[in-house]
Motif scaffolding. Structure first.
Motif, short mmCIF file in Angstrom:
data_model
loop_
_atom_site.label_atom_id
_atom_site.label_comp_id
_atom_site.label_asym_id
_atom_site.label_seq_id
_atom_site.Cartn_x
_atom_site.Cartn_y
_atom_site.Cartn_z
N ARG A 18 -4.13 -5.71 5.77
CA ARG A 18 -3.86 -5.03 7.04
C ARG A 18 -2.73 -4.01 6.88
NH1 ARG A 18 -4.58 -10.51 10.41
NH2 ARG A 18 -6.83 -10.39 10.66
N PHE A 19 -1.72 -4.36 6.10
CA PHE A 19 -0.62 -3.43 5.83
C PHE A 19 -1.15 -2.17 5.14
CE2 PHE A 19 2.60 -1.88 2.82
CZ PHE A 19 3.59 -1.49 3.71
N TYR A 20 -2.01 -2.34 4.14
CA TYR A 20 -2.59 -1.18 3.45
C TYR A 20 -3.39 -0.31 4.43
CZ TYR A 20 -1.44 -3.43 -1.04
OH TYR A 20 -0.79 -4.00 -2.11
N GLU A 21 -4.06 -0.94 5.37
CA GLU A 21 -4.78 -0.17 6.39
C GLU A 21 -3.79 0.64 7.24
OE1 GLU A 21 -7.32 -2.63 8.82
OE2 GLU A 21 -8.27 -3.51 7.06
N ARG A 22 -2.71 0.00 7.68
CA ARG A 22 -1.71 0.70 8.51
C ARG A 22 -1.06 1.84 7.74
NH1 ARG A 22 -0.48 -4.62 9.88
NH2 ARG A 22 1.38 -4.61 8.57
N GLN A 23 -0.90 1.68 6.43
CA GLN A 23 -0.30 2.72 5.60
C GLN A 23 -1.32 3.78 5.19
OE1 GLN A 23 3.07 2.86 4.97
NE2 GLN A 23 3.02 1.21 6.48
N LEU A 25 -3.66 3.55 3.09
CA LEU A 25 -4.09 3.46 1.70
C LEU A 25 -5.50 2.90 1.63
CD1 LEU A 25 -0.87 2.04 0.02
CD2 LEU A 25 -1.73 4.38 -0.07
N LEU A 26 -5.88 2.20 2.65
CA LEU A 26 -7.19 1.57 2.74
C LEU A 26 -7.85 2.07 4.03
CD1 LEU A 26 -8.94 -0.58 1.29
CD2 LEU A 26 -7.88 -2.27 2.76
N PRO A 27 -9.05 2.64 3.92
CA PRO A 27 -9.69 3.13 5.15
C PRO A 27 -9.98 2.00 6.12
CG PRO A 27 -11.19 3.30 3.28
CD PRO A 27 -9.88 2.80 2.74
N ASP A 42 -16.62 -0.59 -1.28
CA ASP A 42 -15.61 0.44 -1.47
C ASP A 42 -14.20 -0.11 -1.17
OD1 ASP A 42 -14.76 3.18 -1.96
OD2 ASP A 42 -14.34 3.26 0.20
N HIS A 43 -14.09 -0.96 -0.17
CA HIS A 43 -12.81 -1.56 0.18
C HIS A 43 -12.31 -2.46 -0.96
CE1 HIS A 43 -14.11 -0.46 4.31
NE2 HIS A 43 -12.82 -0.16 4.43
N VAL A 44 -13.23 -3.20 -1.54
CA VAL A 44 -12.86 -4.07 -2.67
C VAL A 44 -12.27 -3.23 -3.80
CG1 VAL A 44 -13.73 -5.65 -4.45
CG2 VAL A 44 -14.62 -5.80 -2.10
N GLU A 45 -12.95 -2.15 -4.14
CA GLU A 45 -12.49 -1.29 -5.23
C GLU A 45 -11.13 -0.68 -4.92
OE1 GLU A 45 -15.72 1.46 -5.68
OE2 GLU A 45 -17.08 -0.09 -6.44
N LYS A 46 -10.94 -0.27 -3.67
CA LYS A 46 -9.67 0.35 -3.29
C LYS A 46 -8.52 -0.66 -3.31
CE LYS A 46 -11.46 4.26 -0.67
NZ LYS A 46 -11.10 5.26 -1.65
N VAL A 47 -8.77 -1.86 -2.83
CA VAL A 47 -7.71 -2.88 -2.86
C VAL A 47 -7.36 -3.24 -4.30
CG1 VAL A 47 -7.11 -5.28 -2.28
CG2 VAL A 47 -8.25 -3.83 -0.57
N ILE A 48 -8.35 -3.36 -5.15
CA ILE A 48 -8.08 -3.65 -6.56
C ILE A 48 -7.28 -2.52 -7.19
CG2 ILE A 48 -9.18 -3.90 -8.84
CD1 ILE A 48 -11.39 -5.54 -7.37
N PHE A 49 -7.64 -1.28 -6.88
CA PHE A 49 -6.90 -0.12 -7.39
C PHE A 49 -5.45 -0.17 -6.92
CE2 PHE A 49 -5.33 4.24 -6.89
CZ PHE A 49 -5.54 4.75 -8.17
#
Length: 146
Positions: A18-23, A25-27, A42-49
């Protein structure tokens, strides 16, 4: 998939996602009619990145820059190289600072043996003496060299 599944697949905490979403960094995921978030591959790949970058000590700002290059793959990677070179320089500075800190702690540790009572502890005395002046506050370099 729901946020719990995303968290499990990536090893990230739900609050971190949720923090990454607020920032941004994660759509933000799409939502179902019941309000639940729906995450995609796509979210999985972005979180792993993101987690991989964080494991290298990269800031959120650096990660955002790297993501912008991923989103525009036609850009030359010279800026990516420069970002990493800058990060490496900061890491080297941190390592040097940590080595100084280690040496100061080792010198402080040598100020006391196990046979004393804490009232006579050289470590405690060294910490107190070092904090008595503002010039030494936060700088234990006053310790005697041994």
């Amino acid at each position: 998939m729901r946020i719990g599944q995303l968290a499990q697949l990536t090893g990230a905490d739900i609050q971190t996602i949720r923090f990454y979403e607020r920032q941004r960094l994660l759509p933000r995921p799409n939502r179902q009619a019941n309000g639940y978030r729906v995450y995609e591959t796509d979210h999985v790949e972005k979180v792993i990145f993101i987690r991989r970058c964080r494991s290298f000590g990269m800031s959120l700002e650096e990660i955002a820059v790297l993501q912008s290059f991923q989103a525009q793959p036609q850009q030359p990677c010279a800026a990516v190289n420069a970002l990493l070179d800058s990060h490496i320089a900061r890491v080297r500075t941190q390592i040097a600072s940590l080595q100084v800190l280690e040496n100061q702690l080792v010198r402080l540790r040598r100020c006391c043996d196990n046979e004393r009572q804490s009232v006579d502890c050289g470590i405690l005395s060294g910490l107190v003496e070092g904090g008595t002046t503002s010039a030494n506050a936060g700088n234990p370099s006053f310790l005697p060299s041994m």
